[in-house]
Write an enzyme that holds these catalytic residues in place. Structure first.
Site, PDB file in Angstrom:
ATOM      1  N   ARG A 242       0.843  -1.193   0.000  1.00  0.00           N
ATOM      2  CA  ARG A 242       0.000   0.000   0.000  1.00  0.00           C
ATOM      3  C   ARG A 242       0.880   1.246   0.000  1.00  0.00           C
ATOM      4  O   ARG A 242       1.865   1.326   0.742  1.00  0.00           O
ATOM      5  CB  ARG A 242      -0.935   0.011   1.223  1.00  0.00           C
ATOM      6  N   GLU A 271      -4.016   7.293  -5.766  1.00  0.00           N
ATOM      7  CA  GLU A 271      -4.035   6.716  -7.108  1.00  0.00           C
ATOM      8  C   GLU A 271      -5.288   7.154  -7.851  1.00  0.00           C
ATOM      9  O   GLU A 271      -6.356   7.258  -7.258  1.00  0.00           O
ATOM     10  CB  GLU A 271      -3.991   5.183  -7.015  1.00  0.00           C
ATOM     11  N   HIS A 290      -0.231  -0.026 -10.215  1.00  0.00           N
ATOM     12  CA  HIS A 290      -1.022  -0.976  -9.424  1.00  0.00           C
ATOM     13  C   HIS A 290      -1.443  -2.181 -10.279  1.00  0.00           C
ATOM     14  O   HIS A 290      -2.617  -2.525 -10.379  1.00  0.00           O
ATOM     15  CB  HIS A 290      -2.252  -0.288  -8.820  1.00  0.00           C
TER      16      HIS A 290
END
Length: 326
Positions: A242, A271, A290
């Site tokens: 994270r 994000e 990601h």
């Protein structure tokens, strides 16, 4: 076909963009599916969950599932089905208070995230990104890299993903140390993993710090200028967990100064990337969007499990995995 089709909101883009069995499974359910492109902030989720009578189930990714969103989706909402494992974007406490099941998909992406971790690690150690850019620009500029063999890797969080990283690290002849609240004695004995008493100790001793921790308020910005100062000169940090685990400004400064060999991350604190961002101009920082679990194999496993979780609960059956109990 169900006698009374339910209404489902699908927001995860990996699910929608990747072919696989999950599409047929959802189609065969006979339920009405409304699609949106996530991850979505709270204001967008509030608009969606209150549109056209609402939804019986949410099949979501990292959208902001806050208390306000859950309350707005009631009384129709029967469950939240997360495509993935991490639940930091979901207010699980609120869902539990409001008696809304939170479903998730543990055990589906540990292989591919571990592979991604090593991809970032190798790219930093061998300077792949700047070297590729040099050659494509017509420059034959060669930078001396580093071997991973005999280096010490500290794995912070020895769960499913951390264990897969440990296996691969041993195959690379790395020394493996780790910290976790829960300790699997059988596993660490088999793979020769040394236990550290604290995460601080592990970070201090490591040439490579690989983070696989859940994000909590207690460990937010775990990696900051003070902790970096205690680390080895020339260490690197890999983050496939994270973004909030690191203070991005502090990491940027450490990479620019040479204190850190580099930072490889698949996640950011916010994000998608908010530009301008300090990471954009620093060669020894690698950011992927990601995608650590975004392989055809992993997407299908996650999507099928998330869909089965949702359909089972909507049909009055027990889901495969539920994160909360009430």
């Amino acid at each position: 076909m169900p006698e009374q089709p339910k209404r489902i909101l699908l927001t995860t883009t990996s699910y929608q963009d990747t072919p696989g069995k999950h599409h047929e499974l959802l189609k065969q359910s006979g339920h009405e599916v409304v699609r949106a492109r996530g991850p979505l902030p709270e204001n967008e989720m509030l608009k969606l969950v209150t549109s056209d009578g609402g939804f019986d189930g949410l099949l979501h990714g990292d959208d902001a599932i806050t208390r306000k969103v859950i309350e707005a989706a009631l009384p129709r909402l029967q469950c939240l089905s997360k495509y993935g494992i991490g639940l930091d974007s979901v207010d699980v406490t609120a869902a539990t208070d409001l008696k809304v099941p939170v479903l998730f998909t543990p055990g589906v992406n540990h292989t591919t995230v571990a592979e991604h971790t090593f991809g970032l690690m190798i790219a930093l150690a061998k300077h792949f990104i700047p070297e590729v850019n040099h050659v494509k620009a017509g420059n034959w500029k060669r930078i001396t890299g580093s071997e991973l063999a005999n280096k010490t890797i500290a794995i912070l969080g020895l769960g499913r993903i951390g264990k897969e990283v440990a296996k691969r690290a041993r195959a690379f002849d790395m020394n493996v140390i780790a910290y976790d609240v829960y300790w699997d004695e059988e596993f660490v004995k088999q793979y020769d993993v040394r236990k550290c008493d604290t995460a601080d100790q592990a970070a201090r001793e490591a040439d490579v710090v690989s983070m696989h921790m859940n994000l909590t308020e207690e460990n937010r910005h775990f990696i900051n200028k003070d902790r970096i100062a205690t680390m080895k000169d020339g260490a690197m940090i890999i983050n496939c967990s994270r973004g909030g685990l690191v203070n991005e400004a502090d990491v940027a400064e450490a990479c620019k100064s040479g204190k850190l060999l580099g930072y490889g991350t698949d996640v950011l604190d916010k994000e998608p990337m908010q530009t301008p961002h300090p990471f954009q101009t620093i060669d020894n920082i690698i950011v992927t969007p990601h995608i650590g679990s975004r392989t055809f194999e992993s997407v299908e496993r996650q999507a099928v499990m998330a869909t089965e979780n949702l359909l089972r609960l909507l049909n009055g059956e027990k889901p495969l995995a539920q994160a909360n109990q009430f």
